[in-house]
Design a protein around this motif. Structure first.
Motif, PDB file in Angstrom:
ATOM      1  N   ILE A  11      75.902  40.490  27.831  1.00  0.00           N
ATOM      2  CA  ILE A  11      75.433  41.692  27.137  1.00  0.00           C
ATOM      3  C   ILE A  11      76.612  42.451  26.541  1.00  0.00           C
ATOM      4  N   THR A  12      77.701  42.530  27.282  1.00  0.00           N
ATOM      5  CA  THR A  12      78.899  43.221  26.797  1.00  0.00           C
ATOM      6  C   THR A  12      79.483  42.509  25.584  1.00  0.00           C
ATOM      7  N   ASP A  13      79.548  41.185  25.654  1.00  0.00           N
ATOM      8  CA  ASP A  13      80.105  40.407  24.547  1.00  0.00           C
ATOM      9  C   ASP A  13      79.172  40.409  23.338  1.00  0.00           C
ATOM     10  N   GLY A  14      77.876  40.368  23.585  1.00  0.00           N
ATOM     11  CA  GLY A  14      76.898  40.370  22.507  1.00  0.00           C
ATOM     12  C   GLY A  14      76.721  39.020  21.854  1.00  0.00           C
ATOM     13  N   VAL A  15      77.798  38.428  21.371  1.00  0.00           N
ATOM     14  CA  VAL A  15      77.751  37.120  20.724  1.00  0.00           C
ATOM     15  C   VAL A  15      78.259  36.087  21.719  1.00  0.00           C
ATOM     16  N   VAL A  16      77.484  35.023  21.914  1.00  0.00           N
ATOM     17  CA  VAL A  16      77.861  33.991  22.877  1.00  0.00           C
ATOM     18  C   VAL A  16      77.934  32.629  22.190  1.00  0.00           C
ATOM     19  N   THR A  17      78.741  31.761  22.766  1.00  0.00           N
ATOM     20  CA  THR A  17      78.883  30.406  22.241  1.00  0.00           C
ATOM     21  C   THR A  17      77.925  29.463  22.966  1.00  0.00           C
ATOM     22  N   SER A  44      69.137  40.610  24.016  1.00  0.00           N
ATOM     23  CA  SER A  44      70.459  41.220  23.904  1.00  0.00           C
ATOM     24  C   SER A  44      71.588  40.332  23.396  1.00  0.00           C
ATOM     25  N   ILE A  45      71.344  39.056  23.150  1.00  0.00           N
ATOM     26  CA  ILE A  45      72.456  38.207  22.719  1.00  0.00           C
ATOM     27  C   ILE A  45      72.217  37.621  21.336  1.00  0.00           C
ATOM     28  N   VAL A  46      73.321  37.222  20.734  1.00  0.00           N
ATOM     29  CA  VAL A  46      73.311  36.510  19.465  1.00  0.00           C
ATOM     30  C   VAL A  46      74.143  35.254  19.679  1.00  0.00           C
ATOM     31  N   ILE A  47      73.629  34.138  19.253  1.00  0.00           N
ATOM     32  CA  ILE A  47      74.307  32.861  19.452  1.00  0.00           C
ATOM     33  C   ILE A  47      75.232  32.593  18.258  1.00  0.00           C
ATOM     34  N   ARG A  90      65.000  34.671  19.033  1.00  0.00           N
ATOM     35  CA  ARG A  90      66.274  33.961  18.905  1.00  0.00           C
ATOM     36  C   ARG A  90      67.050  34.543  17.721  1.00  0.00           C
ATOM     37  N   ARG A  91      68.316  34.851  17.981  1.00  0.00           N
ATOM     38  CA  ARG A  91      69.158  35.403  16.919  1.00  0.00           C
ATOM     39  C   ARG A  91      70.459  34.613  16.855  1.00  0.00           C
ATOM     40  N   PHE A  92      70.843  34.298  15.640  1.00  0.00           N
ATOM     41  CA  PHE A  92      72.049  33.499  15.415  1.00  0.00           C
ATOM     42  C   PHE A  92      72.938  34.201  14.388  1.00  0.00           C
ATOM     43  N   VAL A  93      74.222  34.055  14.557  1.00  0.00           N
ATOM     44  CA  VAL A  93      75.181  34.531  13.568  1.00  0.00           C
ATOM     45  C   VAL A  93      75.899  33.306  13.042  1.00  0.00           C
TER      46      VAL A  93
END
Length: 94
Positions: A11-17, A44-47, A90-93
């Motif tokens: 959650i802190t990082d927001g974007v995960v691998t 809460s995350i974005v991949i 699902r959210r992706f960057v």
């Protein structure tokens, strides 16, 4: 590390691998709180698909696989976790 600490890091990082997702799934998928954790993650995350594409670009598989196929080959646990997140969340960057 317990599941709450791992969630807090995500959650802190927001974007995960995909590697982070795979490690999380492999470590906690049998935890009794895993289902609740997936609900939190889905909000809460974005991949980071950019990281995955960069990794693919520098790999031996660059001319053989697309990003999804690369993820299926090298991060099957990440796919398992992503499949648990409802498609509309699902959210992706890139």
């Amino acid at each position: 590390m317990d599941i709450q600490k791992a969630l807090l890091n995500f959650i802190t990082d927001g974007v995960v691998t995909c590697n982070h997702l795979a490690n999380f799934y492999d470590t906690f998928h049998e935890d009794k709180e895993f289902t609740d954790a997936v609900k939190v993650l889905s909000r809460s995350i974005v991949i980071d698909m950019g990281q995955l594409k960069e990794e693919l670009y520098h790999s031996e598989d660059a001319h053989l696989l697309g990003a999804v196929e690369y993820m299926q080959k090298y991060y099957p646990s990440a796919i398992s976790l992503i499949d648990l997140i409802p498609k509309e969340k699902r959210r992706f960057v890139h």
